[in-house]
Design an enzyme around this catalytic site. Sequence first.
Site, PDB file in Angstrom:
ATOM      1  N   THR A  44       0.853  -1.185   0.000  1.00  0.00           N
ATOM      2  CA  THR A  44       0.000   0.000   0.000  1.00  0.00           C
ATOM      3  C   THR A  44       0.893   1.240   0.000  1.00  0.00           C
ATOM      4  O   THR A  44       2.062   1.174   0.388  1.00  0.00           O
ATOM      5  CB  THR A  44      -0.956   0.001   1.212  1.00  0.00           C
TER       6      THR A  44
ATOM      7  N   THR B 252       1.493   4.387   1.591  1.00  0.00           N
ATOM      8  CA  THR B 252       2.273   4.904   2.719  1.00  0.00           C
ATOM      9  C   THR B 252       3.191   3.827   3.289  1.00  0.00           C
ATOM     10  O   THR B 252       4.336   4.104   3.647  1.00  0.00           O
ATOM     11  CB  THR B 252       1.342   5.458   3.816  1.00  0.00           C
ATOM     12  N   CYS B 253       2.707   2.607   3.347  1.00  0.00           N
ATOM     13  CA  CYS B 253       3.510   1.504   3.885  1.00  0.00           C
ATOM     14  C   CYS B 253       4.745   1.253   3.022  1.00  0.00           C
ATOM     15  O   CYS B 253       5.829   0.994   3.540  1.00  0.00           O
ATOM     16  CB  CYS B 253       2.672   0.227   3.959  1.00  0.00           C
ATOM     17  N   SER B 254       4.581   1.342   1.708  1.00  0.00           N
ATOM     18  CA  SER B 254       5.665   1.027   0.769  1.00  0.00           C
ATOM     19  C   SER B 254       6.600   2.183   0.473  1.00  0.00           C
ATOM     20  O   SER B 254       7.766   1.966   0.147  1.00  0.00           O
ATOM     21  CB  SER B 254       5.074   0.528  -0.554  1.00  0.00           C
TER      22      SER B 254
ATOM     23  N   ALA C  17       7.751   1.289   5.911  1.00  0.00           N
ATOM     24  CA  ALA C  17       8.716   0.180   5.877  1.00  0.00           C
ATOM     25  C   ALA C  17      10.101   0.628   5.405  1.00  0.00           C
ATOM     26  O   ALA C  17      11.104   0.269   6.032  1.00  0.00           O
ATOM     27  CB  ALA C  17       8.187  -0.967   5.025  1.00  0.00           C
TER      28      ALA C  17
END
Length: 187
Positions: free
Chosen positions: A72, A74-76, A80
Amino acid sequence: MQAVRRVISRPAVLRAANLGSQRFLQTSAALNIKVGDKLPAVDLYDGNPGTKVNTSTFTGKTVIFCVPGAFTPTCSKDHAPGFIKHVDALKSKGVSKVVCVSVNDPFVMAAWAENLKSDGKVHFLADTCGEFTKAIDLELDATGLLGNVRCKRCSMVVEGGKVKALSVEPDGTGLTCSSAADVLKMV
């Protein structure tokens, strides 16, 4: 003082649905995990369904960050990658392991780790059925966007099996207090 959140227990929901217009809902108080709590012992999966990692094995100083979903935006792009970038700085502060948890299957988590070029710096573990997410009471209803219940975005420092520091995003998804830079201030 932490606010108490009221939730409907799953059996109560089923009973209410079978009673038609009558509403007999049994509720129970539930609190999100908090500083000082013991980390619940739950199996997560590393790379495939046959490789279980129980959270009780996180005995050294461990940083856990939870994300709503692999791949996703923001996560990518931010969450992370920030931990991958700052893993050496975290380890210089005594952190023995950095773990990313998401309600995904282990194959997706392994592909995401590879896509991010984590090279084992961060352990990407799958919470396949959301058991860890439920145990820490940080469920995020993302069924409309991601197809099922996910975990709220958060980060925590666990030491000796207990939560020593914790940041949960106020809206469950933003990135205002649970980044690697924020965790560096907590360890």
